[in-house]
Motif scaffolding. Sequence first.
Motif, PDB file in Angstrom:
ATOM      1  N   VAL A   4      36.486  33.255  31.313  1.00  0.00           N
ATOM      2  CA  VAL A   4      37.199  33.179  32.594  1.00  0.00           C
ATOM      3  C   VAL A   4      36.931  34.409  33.469  1.00  0.00           C
ATOM      4  O   VAL A   4      36.913  34.306  34.692  1.00  0.00           O
ATOM      5  N   GLY A   5      36.724  35.559  32.851  1.00  0.00           N
ATOM      6  CA  GLY A   5      36.536  36.796  33.596  1.00  0.00           C
ATOM      7  C   GLY A   5      35.149  36.891  34.202  1.00  0.00           C
ATOM      8  O   GLY A   5      34.308  37.682  33.767  1.00  0.00           O
ATOM      9  N   ARG A   6      34.922  36.103  35.242  1.00  0.00           N
ATOM     10  CA  ARG A   6      33.626  36.075  35.934  1.00  0.00           C
ATOM     11  C   ARG A   6      33.764  36.695  37.325  1.00  0.00           C
ATOM     12  O   ARG A   6      34.868  36.988  37.790  1.00  0.00           O
ATOM     13  N   ALA A   7      32.637  36.870  37.989  1.00  0.00           N
ATOM     14  CA  ALA A   7      32.589  37.640  39.227  1.00  0.00           C
ATOM     15  C   ALA A   7      33.547  37.136  40.287  1.00  0.00           C
ATOM     16  O   ALA A   7      34.231  37.934  40.952  1.00  0.00           O
ATOM     17  N   GLU A   8      33.626  35.819  40.484  1.00  0.00           N
ATOM     18  CA  GLU A   8      34.453  35.284  41.557  1.00  0.00           C
ATOM     19  C   GLU A   8      35.927  35.657  41.369  1.00  0.00           C
ATOM     20  O   GLU A   8      36.600  36.066  42.316  1.00  0.00           O
ATOM     21  N   LEU A   9      36.443  35.499  40.158  1.00  0.00           N
ATOM     22  CA  LEU A   9      37.841  35.811  39.891  1.00  0.00           C
ATOM     23  C   LEU A   9      38.074  37.312  39.964  1.00  0.00           C
ATOM     24  O   LEU A   9      39.037  37.776  40.592  1.00  0.00           O
ATOM     25  N   VAL A  10      37.207  38.075  39.335  1.00  0.00           N
ATOM     26  CA  VAL A  10      37.376  39.529  39.292  1.00  0.00           C
ATOM     27  C   VAL A  10      37.350  40.121  40.691  1.00  0.00           C
ATOM     28  O   VAL A  10      38.167  40.986  41.048  1.00  0.00           O
ATOM     29  N   ALA A  11      36.431  39.658  41.524  1.00  0.00           N
ATOM     30  CA  ALA A  11      36.337  40.162  42.892  1.00  0.00           C
ATOM     31  C   ALA A  11      37.579  39.796  43.693  1.00  0.00           C
ATOM     32  O   ALA A  11      38.080  40.604  44.490  1.00  0.00           O
ATOM     33  N   ALA A  12      38.100  38.586  43.500  1.00  0.00           N
ATOM     34  CA  ALA A  12      39.307  38.172  44.220  1.00  0.00           C
ATOM     35  C   ALA A  12      40.498  39.049  43.830  1.00  0.00           C
ATOM     36  O   ALA A  12      41.298  39.454  44.690  1.00  0.00           O
ATOM     37  N   VAL A  13      40.615  39.346  42.552  1.00  0.00           N
ATOM     38  CA  VAL A  13      41.685  40.220  42.082  1.00  0.00           C
ATOM     39  C   VAL A  13      41.522  41.618  42.686  1.00  0.00           C
ATOM     40  O   VAL A  13      42.496  42.220  43.175  1.00  0.00           O
ATOM     41  N   ALA A  14      40.300  42.126  42.655  1.00  0.00           N
ATOM     42  CA  ALA A  14      40.042  43.453  43.210  1.00  0.00           C
ATOM     43  C   ALA A  14      40.344  43.498  44.706  1.00  0.00           C
ATOM     44  O   ALA A  14      40.946  44.459  45.207  1.00  0.00           O
ATOM     45  N   ASN A  15      39.936  42.469  45.424  1.00  0.00           N
ATOM     46  CA  ASN A  15      40.179  42.432  46.865  1.00  0.00           C
ATOM     47  C   ASN A  15      41.662  42.350  47.201  1.00  0.00           C
ATOM     48  O   ASN A  15      42.081  42.740  48.295  1.00  0.00           O
ATOM     49  N   ALA A  16      42.462  41.840  46.248  1.00  0.00           N
ATOM     50  CA  ALA A  16      43.914  41.771  46.439  1.00  0.00           C
ATOM     51  C   ALA A  16      44.611  43.076  46.070  1.00  0.00           C
ATOM     52  O   ALA A  16      45.826  43.200  46.232  1.00  0.00           O
ATOM     53  N   GLY A  17      43.846  44.049  45.557  1.00  0.00           N
ATOM     54  CA  GLY A  17      44.407  45.353  45.247  1.00  0.00           C
ATOM     55  C   GLY A  17      44.786  45.580  43.805  1.00  0.00           C
ATOM     56  O   GLY A  17      45.342  46.629  43.466  1.00  0.00           O
ATOM     57  N   ALA A  18      44.499  44.611  42.927  1.00  0.00           N
ATOM     58  CA  ALA A  18      44.790  44.770  41.500  1.00  0.00           C
ATOM     59  C   ALA A  18      43.488  45.076  40.756  1.00  0.00           C
ATOM     60  O   ALA A  18      42.426  45.222  41.362  1.00  0.00           O
ATOM     61  N   LEU A  19      43.559  45.163  39.437  1.00  0.00           N
ATOM     62  CA  LEU A  19      42.392  45.536  38.636  1.00  0.00           C
ATOM     63  C   LEU A  19      41.877  44.330  37.867  1.00  0.00           C
ATOM     64  O   LEU A  19      42.542  43.822  36.963  1.00  0.00           O
ATOM     65  N   GLY A  20      40.701  43.857  38.237  1.00  0.00           N
ATOM     66  CA  GLY A  20      40.077  42.730  37.556  1.00  0.00           C
ATOM     67  C   GLY A  20      39.070  43.193  36.532  1.00  0.00           C
ATOM     68  O   GLY A  20      38.448  44.250  36.685  1.00  0.00           O
ATOM     69  N   PHE A  21      38.882  42.385  35.488  1.00  0.00           N
ATOM     70  CA  PHE A  21      37.933  42.725  34.422  1.00  0.00           C
ATOM     71  C   PHE A  21      36.947  41.593  34.184  1.00  0.00           C
ATOM     72  O   PHE A  21      37.333  40.463  33.854  1.00  0.00           O
ATOM     73  N   ILE A  22      35.661  41.892  34.343  1.00  0.00           N
ATOM     74  CA  ILE A  22      34.605  41.001  33.871  1.00  0.00           C
ATOM     75  C   ILE A  22      34.603  41.075  32.349  1.00  0.00           C
ATOM     76  O   ILE A  22      34.686  42.166  31.775  1.00  0.00           O
ATOM     77  N   THR A  23      34.519  39.936  31.673  1.00  0.00           N
ATOM     78  CA  THR A  23      34.420  39.966  30.212  1.00  0.00           C
ATOM     79  C   THR A  23      32.955  40.042  29.803  1.00  0.00           C
ATOM     80  O   THR A  23      32.181  39.123  30.046  1.00  0.00           O
ATOM     81  N   ALA A  24      32.599  41.151  29.177  1.00  0.00           N
ATOM     82  CA  ALA A  24      31.199  41.394  28.836  1.00  0.00           C
ATOM     83  C   ALA A  24      30.620  40.293  27.956  1.00  0.00           C
ATOM     84  O   ALA A  24      29.507  39.802  28.191  1.00  0.00           O
ATOM     85  N   LEU A  25      31.379  39.871  26.939  1.00  0.00           N
ATOM     86  CA  LEU A  25      30.835  38.930  25.965  1.00  0.00           C
ATOM     87  C   LEU A  25      30.867  37.491  26.447  1.00  0.00           C
ATOM     88  O   LEU A  25      30.390  36.594  25.750  1.00  0.00           O
ATOM     89  N   THR A  26      31.423  37.247  27.653  1.00  0.00           N
ATOM     90  CA  THR A  26      31.227  35.939  28.276  1.00  0.00           C
ATOM     91  C   THR A  26      29.758  35.746  28.616  1.00  0.00           C
ATOM     92  O   THR A  26      29.240  34.623  28.590  1.00  0.00           O
TER      93      THR A  26
END
Length: 225
Positions: free
Chosen positions: A25-47
């Motif tokens: 689930v931790g892919r670029a689209e979600l992580v970037a949206a979280v970051a743009n909202a001011g929170a901390l998103g994490f890409i999952t490396a092993l995805t």
Amino acid sequence: MALRTKFTEVFGVEHPIAQGGMQWVGRAELVAAVANAGALGFITALTQPTPADLADEIARCRDLTDEPFGVNLTILPSINPPPYDDYRQVIVDAGVKIVETAGSNPAPHLPMFHDNGIKVLHKCTSVRHAVKAQSLGVDGISIDGFECAGHPGEDDVPGLVLIPAAADKIEIPMIASGGFADGRGLAAAMALGADGINMGSRFMCTVESSIHQNVKDAIVAGDER
């Protein structure tokens, strides 16, 4: 006015909220949206199936946000472990400045991350593990109660008990994981001594999440009164 805590100050985000490092689930689209909202998103490396794919995913995320984001590196013991050293090198080479470690002792990874100015948030499921990680020099703790998805540990201690017990022992930033989905949960976690929260299921249901819409609908339907 932004809510400032030790977590926001140390990790350089606007809101004391992290998006859990969820496998698949931790892919670029979600992580970037979280970051743009001011929170901390994490890409999952092993995805990502290879370290090269992780490098591409980090680049994709950078195309979508100028805000800070991190990479989750789960280091579970395994007979045939993934090439952790190669994934770690990609994180360093990509200039990522925040890493979430989970699943095992972070000690082997800390020198390289810290030598490259990377802050490490380590996920723990018990007070003793959190105290140990703090003594090793991690920059923050994510304390996971029994309500948390993934592997909530073997002690089966719920967050209402675990969070204040850990807060009594932890001096570095600490966020709480397991069962948090809104502002009421954030207020409760902070009242128990946490400096923020980590959310997973709530972010799974967002437009930017890559899971199937039927799954999102089922989660939302299960919350209806």
